[in-house]
Design a protein around this motif. Sequence first.
Motif, mmCIF file in Angstrom:
data_model
loop_
_atom_site.group_PDB
_atom_site.id
_atom_site.type_symbol
_atom_site.label_atom_id
_atom_site.label_comp_id
_atom_site.label_asym_id
_atom_site.label_seq_id
_atom_site.Cartn_x
_atom_site.Cartn_y
_atom_site.Cartn_z
ATOM 1 N N GLU A 89 5.085 9.159 -94.688
ATOM 2 C CA GLU A 89 4.014 8.568 -95.484
ATOM 3 C C GLU A 89 2.770 8.361 -94.612
ATOM 4 O O GLU A 89 2.857 7.958 -93.453
ATOM 5 N N LEU A 90 1.613 8.681 -95.192
ATOM 6 C CA LEU A 90 0.364 8.470 -94.462
ATOM 7 C C LEU A 90 0.117 6.972 -94.319
ATOM 8 O O LEU A 90 0.164 6.221 -95.290
ATOM 9 N N HIS A 91 -0.114 6.555 -93.069
ATOM 10 C CA HIS A 91 -0.358 5.146 -92.799
ATOM 11 C C HIS A 91 -1.354 5.063 -91.644
ATOM 12 O O HIS A 91 -1.278 5.838 -90.697
ATOM 13 N N GLU A 92 -2.265 4.127 -91.716
ATOM 14 C CA GLU A 92 -3.317 4.006 -90.704
ATOM 15 C C GLU A 92 -2.741 3.768 -89.303
ATOM 16 O O GLU A 92 -3.234 4.329 -88.324
ATOM 17 N N LEU A 93 -1.705 2.948 -89.178
ATOM 18 C CA LEU A 93 -1.128 2.690 -87.855
ATOM 19 C C LEU A 93 -0.411 3.926 -87.301
ATOM 20 O O LEU A 93 -0.481 4.198 -86.103
ATOM 21 N N SER A 94 0.255 4.674 -88.174
ATOM 22 C CA SER A 94 0.890 5.921 -87.734
ATOM 23 C C SER A 94 -0.159 6.907 -87.263
ATOM 24 O O SER A 94 -0.004 7.556 -86.212
ATOM 25 N N LYS A 95 -1.234 7.022 -88.015
ATOM 26 C CA LYS A 95 -2.333 7.915 -87.628
ATOM 27 C C LYS A 95 -2.932 7.492 -86.299
ATOM 28 O O LYS A 95 -3.178 8.312 -85.416
ATOM 29 N N ARG A 96 -3.132 6.192 -86.129
ATOM 30 C CA ARG A 96 -3.709 5.697 -84.887
ATOM 31 C C ARG A 96 -2.799 6.012 -83.699
ATOM 32 O O ARG A 96 -3.265 6.467 -82.658
ATOM 33 N N ALA A 97 -1.502 5.782 -83.854
ATOM 34 C CA ALA A 97 -0.561 6.066 -82.771
ATOM 35 C C ALA A 97 -0.582 7.547 -82.397
ATOM 36 O O ALA A 97 -0.630 7.904 -81.213
ATOM 37 N N LYS A 98 -0.556 8.409 -83.405
ATOM 38 C CA LYS A 98 -0.566 9.850 -83.136
ATOM 39 C C LYS A 98 -1.896 10.287 -82.532
ATOM 40 O O LYS A 98 -1.920 11.129 -81.624
ATOM 41 N N ASP A 99 -2.995 9.743 -83.018
ATOM 42 C CA ASP A 99 -4.309 10.103 -82.484
ATOM 43 C C ASP A 99 -4.464 9.648 -81.031
ATOM 44 O O ASP A 99 -5.019 10.367 -80.192
ATOM 45 N N ILE A 100 -3.975 8.459 -80.722
ATOM 46 C CA ILE A 100 -4.070 7.958 -79.353
ATOM 47 C C ILE A 100 -3.218 8.811 -78.417
ATOM 48 O O ILE A 100 -3.636 9.156 -77.305
ATOM 49 N N ALA A 101 -2.013 9.175 -78.850
ATOM 50 C CA ALA A 101 -1.155 10.038 -78.034
ATOM 51 C C ALA A 101 -1.808 11.405 -77.834
ATOM 52 O O ALA A 101 -1.765 11.970 -76.734
ATOM 53 N N SER A 102 -2.443 11.923 -78.871
ATOM 54 C CA SER A 102 -3.152 13.194 -78.762
ATOM 55 C C SER A 102 -4.333 13.079 -77.798
ATOM 56 O O SER A 102 -4.610 13.997 -77.016
ATOM 57 N N ALA A 103 -5.019 11.959 -77.837
ATOM 58 C CA ALA A 103 -6.139 11.731 -76.918
ATOM 59 C C ALA A 103 -5.655 11.707 -75.466
ATOM 60 O O ALA A 103 -6.354 12.189 -74.558
ATOM 61 N N ALA A 104 -4.467 11.168 -75.232
ATOM 62 C CA ALA A 104 -3.904 11.154 -73.884
ATOM 63 C C ALA A 104 -3.673 12.582 -73.390
ATOM 64 O O ALA A 104 -3.964 12.907 -72.230
ATOM 65 N N VAL A 105 -3.175 13.445 -74.261
ATOM 66 C CA VAL A 105 -2.981 14.856 -73.894
ATOM 67 C C VAL A 105 -4.331 15.498 -73.597
ATOM 68 O O VAL A 105 -4.480 16.239 -72.617
ATOM 69 N N PHE A 106 -5.327 15.203 -74.422
ATOM 70 C CA PHE A 106 -6.664 15.763 -74.222
ATOM 71 C C PHE A 106 -7.225 15.353 -72.858
ATOM 72 O O PHE A 106 -7.787 16.174 -72.123
ATOM 73 N N LEU A 107 -7.074 14.076 -72.497
ATOM 74 C CA LEU A 107 -7.568 13.608 -71.202
ATOM 75 C C LEU A 107 -6.811 14.266 -70.050
ATOM 76 O O LEU A 107 -7.408 14.606 -69.023
ATOM 77 N N ALA A 108 -5.506 14.458 -70.213
ATOM 78 C CA ALA A 108 -4.730 15.145 -69.181
ATOM 79 C C ALA A 108 -5.196 16.596 -69.031
ATOM 80 O O ALA A 108 -5.272 17.120 -67.913
ATOM 81 N N LEU A 109 -5.514 17.233 -70.156
ATOM 82 C CA LEU A 109 -6.054 18.597 -70.104
ATOM 83 C C LEU A 109 -7.407 18.633 -69.389
ATOM 84 O O LEU A 109 -7.668 19.536 -68.581
ATOM 85 N N LEU A 110 -8.268 17.661 -69.680
ATOM 86 C CA LEU A 110 -9.568 17.594 -68.999
ATOM 87 C C LEU A 110 -9.390 17.391 -67.501
ATOM 88 O O LEU A 110 -10.093 18.023 -66.696
ATOM 89 N N LEU A 111 -8.487 16.515 -67.121
ATOM 90 C CA LEU A 111 -8.217 16.277 -65.708
ATOM 91 C C LEU A 111 -7.729 17.554 -65.039
ATOM 92 O O LEU A 111 -8.203 17.931 -63.960
ATOM 93 N N CYS A 112 -6.802 18.215 -65.684
ATOM 94 C CA CYS A 112 -6.263 19.464 -65.162
ATOM 95 C C CYS A 112 -7.367 20.515 -65.014
ATOM 96 O O CYS A 112 -7.491 21.157 -63.966
ATOM 97 N N ALA A 113 -8.165 20.674 -66.042
ATOM 98 C CA ALA A 113 -9.261 21.650 -65.999
ATOM 99 C C ALA A 113 -10.263 21.296 -64.905
ATOM 100 O O ALA A 113 -10.762 22.183 -64.201
ATOM 101 N N GLY A 114 -10.550 20.015 -64.736
ATOM 102 C CA GLY A 114 -11.483 19.586 -63.696
ATOM 103 C C GLY A 114 -10.964 19.881 -62.303
ATOM 104 O O GLY A 114 -11.700 20.382 -61.434
#
Length: 126
Positions: A89-114
Motif C-alpha cells: 500500500e502506498l504510504h508516505e512513511l514507506s515512500k520516505r524510507a525508500k527515498d532516503i535509502a535510495s538517496a544513500a545509494v546516490f551519495l555512495a555513487l557520487l563518492l565513488c565517481a568522485g
Amino acid sequence: MSNPHKGRTGLDRILRATGYSMAGLRAAYTGESAFRQEVWLMVVATPAAFWLGRNWVEVALLLGSLLLLLIVELLNSGIEAAIDRISFELHELSKRAKDIASAAVFLALLLCAGIWGAALWQRLLT
C-alpha cells in the motif's frame, strides 16, 4: 522474553552467521538488478584500480569506494524488502524510507565517481 534463535555461541554461531550472509548475498545478486550491476562494475574495475592507484592507499581507496557502494546497495535493498513485507500500500512513511535509502545509494555513487574521477585525473593529466 528471550529470542529462541539467539542461543548459539562460538564457532556454531560464526558458521551460521556466515551462511546467512552468503544467503543474503545470493538473494541480492539474484533478486536485485542494481546490486548485480554494481558487482560486475567491481569485477571489471578491480584490475583498473591496481593500474590507476600509485600505492596501496590509493588502490584501497578506489576499491573501498566500490565496496562501500555495494554495502549501501545491500542496506537499500533490505529496507525496500522490509517495507514491501509490511505492505505494498502506498504510504508516505514507506515512500520516505525508500527515498532516503535510495538517496544513500546516490551519495555512495557520487563518492565513488568522485574518487575514481580524481584518480583518473591524477593518472592521466599529471
